[in-house]
Design a protein around this motif. Structure first.
Motif, PDB file in Angstrom:
ATOM      1  N   VAL A  37       0.837  -1.183   0.000  1.00 29.11           N
ATOM      2  CA  VAL A  37       0.000   0.000   0.000  1.00 29.11           C
ATOM      3  C   VAL A  37       0.880   1.245   0.000  1.00 29.11           C
ATOM      4  O   VAL A  37       1.959   1.263   0.596  1.00 29.11           O
ATOM      5  CB  VAL A  37      -0.938  -0.024   1.223  1.00 29.11           C
ATOM      6  CG1 VAL A  37      -0.158   0.026   2.515  1.00 29.11           C
ATOM      7  CG2 VAL A  37      -1.957   1.085   1.154  1.00 29.11           C
ATOM      8  N   GLN A  38       0.429   2.276  -0.700  1.00 25.24           N
ATOM      9  CA  GLN A  38       1.105   3.577  -0.667  1.00 25.24           C
ATOM     10  C   GLN A  38       0.283   4.520   0.208  1.00 25.24           C
ATOM     11  O   GLN A  38      -0.938   4.584   0.080  1.00 25.24           O
ATOM     12  CB  GLN A  38       1.229   4.161  -2.082  1.00 25.24           C
ATOM     13  CG  GLN A  38       2.235   3.454  -2.963  1.00 25.24           C
ATOM     14  CD  GLN A  38       1.676   2.179  -3.567  1.00 25.24           C
ATOM     15  OE1 GLN A  38       0.570   2.148  -4.063  1.00 25.24           O
ATOM     16  NE2 GLN A  38       2.466   1.102  -3.509  1.00 25.24           N
ATOM     17  N   LEU A  39       0.974   5.236   1.076  1.00 17.17           N
ATOM     18  CA  LEU A  39       0.320   6.141   2.020  1.00 17.17           C
ATOM     19  C   LEU A  39       0.816   7.561   1.793  1.00 17.17           C
ATOM     20  O   LEU A  39       2.029   7.781   1.665  1.00 17.17           O
ATOM     21  CB  LEU A  39       0.623   5.720   3.460  1.00 17.17           C
ATOM     22  CG  LEU A  39       0.253   4.288   3.835  1.00 17.17           C
ATOM     23  CD1 LEU A  39       0.772   3.954   5.229  1.00 17.17           C
ATOM     24  CD2 LEU A  39      -1.260   4.099   3.770  1.00 17.17           C
ATOM     25  N   VAL A  40      -0.118   8.512   1.754  1.00 14.69           N
ATOM     26  CA  VAL A  40       0.242   9.910   1.550  1.00 14.69           C
ATOM     27  C   VAL A  40      -0.449  10.759   2.612  1.00 14.69           C
ATOM     28  O   VAL A  40      -1.681  10.804   2.670  1.00 14.69           O
ATOM     29  CB  VAL A  40      -0.167  10.407   0.144  1.00 14.69           C
ATOM     30  CG1 VAL A  40       0.193  11.878  -0.015  1.00 14.69           C
ATOM     31  CG2 VAL A  40       0.506   9.561  -0.933  1.00 14.69           C
ATOM     32  N   GLU A  41       0.375  11.417   3.444  1.00 17.27           N
ATOM     33  CA  GLU A  41      -0.167  12.285   4.484  1.00 17.27           C
ATOM     34  C   GLU A  41      -0.352  13.704   3.969  1.00 17.27           C
ATOM     35  O   GLU A  41       0.365  14.146   3.055  1.00 17.27           O
ATOM     36  CB  GLU A  41       0.776  12.348   5.698  1.00 17.27           C
ATOM     37  CG  GLU A  41       1.074  11.025   6.362  1.00 17.27           C
ATOM     38  CD  GLU A  41       2.380  10.438   5.879  1.00 17.27           C
ATOM     39  OE1 GLU A  41       2.992   9.628   6.597  1.00 17.27           O
ATOM     40  OE2 GLU A  41       2.792  10.790   4.750  1.00 17.27           O
ATOM     41  N   SER A  42      -1.267  14.413   4.591  1.00 18.96           N
ATOM     42  CA  SER A  42      -1.464  15.835   4.308  1.00 18.96           C
ATOM     43  C   SER A  42      -2.088  16.484   5.529  1.00 18.96           C
ATOM     44  O   SER A  42      -2.539  15.791   6.450  1.00 18.96           O
ATOM     45  CB  SER A  42      -2.370  16.033   3.082  1.00 18.96           C
ATOM     46  OG  SER A  42      -3.655  15.459   3.305  1.00 18.96           O
ATOM     47  N   GLY A  43      -2.094  17.824   5.532  1.00 17.72           N
ATOM     48  CA  GLY A  43      -2.765  18.547   6.596  1.00 17.72           C
ATOM     49  C   GLY A  43      -1.852  19.174   7.621  1.00 17.72           C
ATOM     50  O   GLY A  43      -2.316  19.857   8.534  1.00 17.72           O
ATOM     51  N   CYS A  68      -4.455  10.779   5.931  1.00 14.28           N
ATOM     52  CA  CYS A  68      -3.554   9.806   5.317  1.00 14.28           C
ATOM     53  C   CYS A  68      -4.377   8.984   4.336  1.00 14.28           C
ATOM     54  O   CYS A  68      -5.254   8.220   4.746  1.00 14.28           O
ATOM     55  CB  CYS A  68      -2.925   8.915   6.378  1.00 14.28           C
ATOM     56  SG  CYS A  68      -1.963   7.548   5.703  1.00 14.28           S
ATOM     57  N   ALA A  69      -4.099   9.176   3.063  1.00  9.50           N
ATOM     58  CA  ALA A  69      -4.833   8.466   2.015  1.00  9.50           C
ATOM     59  C   ALA A  69      -4.013   7.283   1.515  1.00  9.50           C
ATOM     60  O   ALA A  69      -2.815   7.422   1.246  1.00  9.50           O
ATOM     61  CB  ALA A  69      -5.137   9.414   0.862  1.00  9.50           C
ATOM     62  N   ALA A  70      -4.673   6.161   1.399  1.00  7.51           N
ATOM     63  CA  ALA A  70      -4.001   4.940   0.950  1.00  7.51           C
ATOM     64  C   ALA A  70      -4.394   4.613  -0.475  1.00  7.51           C
ATOM     65  O   ALA A  70      -5.538   4.805  -0.882  1.00  7.51           O
ATOM     66  CB  ALA A  70      -4.362   3.774   1.858  1.00  7.51           C
ATOM     67  N   SER A  71      -3.441   4.107  -1.228  1.00 10.74           N
ATOM     68  CA  SER A  71      -3.717   3.623  -2.575  1.00 10.74           C
ATOM     69  C   SER A  71      -2.974   2.322  -2.782  1.00 10.74           C
ATOM     70  O   SER A  71      -2.061   1.991  -2.036  1.00 10.74           O
ATOM     71  CB  SER A  71      -3.291   4.645  -3.622  1.00 10.74           C
ATOM     72  OG  SER A  71      -1.904   4.877  -3.549  1.00 10.74           O
ATOM     73  N   GLY A  72      -3.381   1.575  -3.775  1.00  9.11           N
ATOM     74  CA  GLY A  72      -2.728   0.312  -4.066  1.00  9.11           C
ATOM     75  C   GLY A  72      -3.501  -0.874  -3.565  1.00  9.11           C
ATOM     76  O   GLY A  72      -3.338  -1.981  -4.050  1.00  9.11           O
ATOM     77  N   TYR A 130       5.524  -2.100  11.470  1.00  4.48           N
ATOM     78  CA  TYR A 130       4.665  -1.579  10.409  1.00  4.48           C
ATOM     79  C   TYR A 130       5.443  -1.582   9.095  1.00  4.48           C
ATOM     80  O   TYR A 130       6.460  -0.884   8.978  1.00  4.48           O
ATOM     81  CB  TYR A 130       4.190  -0.163  10.732  1.00  4.48           C
ATOM     82  CG  TYR A 130       3.186  -0.109  11.850  1.00  4.48           C
ATOM     83  CD1 TYR A 130       3.579  -0.165  13.179  1.00  4.48           C
ATOM     84  CD2 TYR A 130       1.824   0.010  11.575  1.00  4.48           C
ATOM     85  CE1 TYR A 130       2.652  -0.128  14.212  1.00  4.48           C
ATOM     86  CE2 TYR A 130       0.887   0.073  12.587  1.00  4.48           C
ATOM     87  CZ  TYR A 130       1.303  -0.007  13.906  1.00  4.48           C
ATOM     88  OH  TYR A 130       0.375   0.049  14.920  1.00  4.48           O
ATOM     89  N   PRO A 131       4.990  -2.290   8.101  1.00  2.00           N
ATOM     90  CA  PRO A 131       5.733  -2.370   6.837  1.00  2.00           C
ATOM     91  C   PRO A 131       5.492  -1.203   5.878  1.00  2.00           C
ATOM     92  O   PRO A 131       6.311  -0.959   4.987  1.00  2.00           O
ATOM     93  CB  PRO A 131       5.225  -3.674   6.214  1.00  2.00           C
ATOM     94  CG  PRO A 131       3.842  -3.826   6.753  1.00  2.00           C
ATOM     95  CD  PRO A 131       3.873  -3.242   8.142  1.00  2.00           C
ATOM     96  N   SER A 132       4.385  -0.505   6.044  1.00  4.69           N
ATOM     97  CA  SER A 132       4.037   0.551   5.088  1.00  4.69           C
ATOM     98  C   SER A 132       4.000   1.902   5.800  1.00  4.69           C
ATOM     99  O   SER A 132       3.361   2.027   6.856  1.00  4.69           O
ATOM    100  CB  SER A 132       2.665   0.274   4.459  1.00  4.69           C
ATOM    101  OG  SER A 132       2.655  -0.967   3.789  1.00  4.69           O
ATOM    102  N   TRP A 133       4.648   2.893   5.162  1.00  2.00           N
ATOM    103  CA  TRP A 133       4.767   4.227   5.757  1.00  2.00           C
ATOM    104  C   TRP A 133       4.518   5.296   4.714  1.00  2.00           C
ATOM    105  O   TRP A 133       4.857   5.125   3.534  1.00  2.00           O
ATOM    106  CB  TRP A 133       6.166   4.432   6.336  1.00  2.00           C
ATOM    107  CG  TRP A 133       6.426   3.621   7.552  1.00  2.00           C
ATOM    108  CD1 TRP A 133       6.871   2.324   7.600  1.00  2.00           C
ATOM    109  CD2 TRP A 133       6.233   4.030   8.899  1.00  2.00           C
ATOM    110  NE1 TRP A 133       6.957   1.917   8.906  1.00  2.00           N
ATOM    111  CE2 TRP A 133       6.587   2.941   9.722  1.00  2.00           C
ATOM    112  CE3 TRP A 133       5.804   5.214   9.504  1.00  2.00           C
ATOM    113  CZ2 TRP A 133       6.512   2.998  11.122  1.00  2.00           C
ATOM    114  CZ3 TRP A 133       5.737   5.279  10.887  1.00  2.00           C
ATOM    115  CH2 TRP A 133       6.078   4.180  11.678  1.00  2.00           C
ATOM    116  N   GLY A 134       3.980   6.428   5.167  1.00  2.00           N
ATOM    117  CA  GLY A 134       3.920   7.596   4.320  1.00  2.00           C
ATOM    118  C   GLY A 134       5.213   8.386   4.397  1.00  2.00           C
ATOM    119  O   GLY A 134       6.145   8.014   5.128  1.00  2.00           O
TER     120      GLY A 134
END
Length: 124
Positions: free
Chosen positions: A2-8, A22-26, A111-115
């Motif tokens: 998963v790809q994670l993108v933070e904002s705000g 934090c929006a996830a894609s994939g 945790y394997p996935s990080w933004g």
């Protein structure tokens, strides 16, 4: 993966509020995905802030009563509402995702996935 993108993130005065996203894609979140928020201040180790899994949340003592984590599965997004911010909350905030666990771990290494992180700066 998963790809994670933070904002705000941003600059706010002490006592103010921010909401991180934090929006996830994939792939799609499931209720059994553990989502966590961590933060890292300069010269310090990355530390757990909040986590959520299957509607159950957990918080670091330093943010209890001030921060709220929530998810919107339809949008594959996790939020961190931060109120009553303090200068000591200044850090880069990261979201993380983990499958295959029945607990909300406070250990960053599991945790394997990080933004990429978003900067939060609280001025006094």
């Amino acid at each position: 993966q998963v790809q994670l993108v933070e904002s705000g993130g941003g600059l706010v005065q002490a006592g103010g509020s921010l909401r991180l996203s934090c929006a996830a894609s994939g792939r799609t979140f499931s209720n059994y995905t553990t989502m966590g928020w961590f933060r890292q201040a300069p010269g310090k180790e990355r530390e757990f802030v909040a986590g959520i899994r299957a509607g159950v949340s957990n918080y670091a003592d330093s943010v209890k009563g001030r921060f709220t984590i929530s998810t919107e599965n339809a949008k594959n997004t996790v939020y961190l509402q931060m109120n009553s911010l303090r200068p000591e909350d200044t850090a880069v905030y990261y979201c993380a995702a983990r499958d295959g666990s029945i607990t909300i771990s406070a250990t960053p290494g599991v945790y394997p996935s990080w933004g990429q992180g978003t900067q939060v700066t609280v001025s006094s």
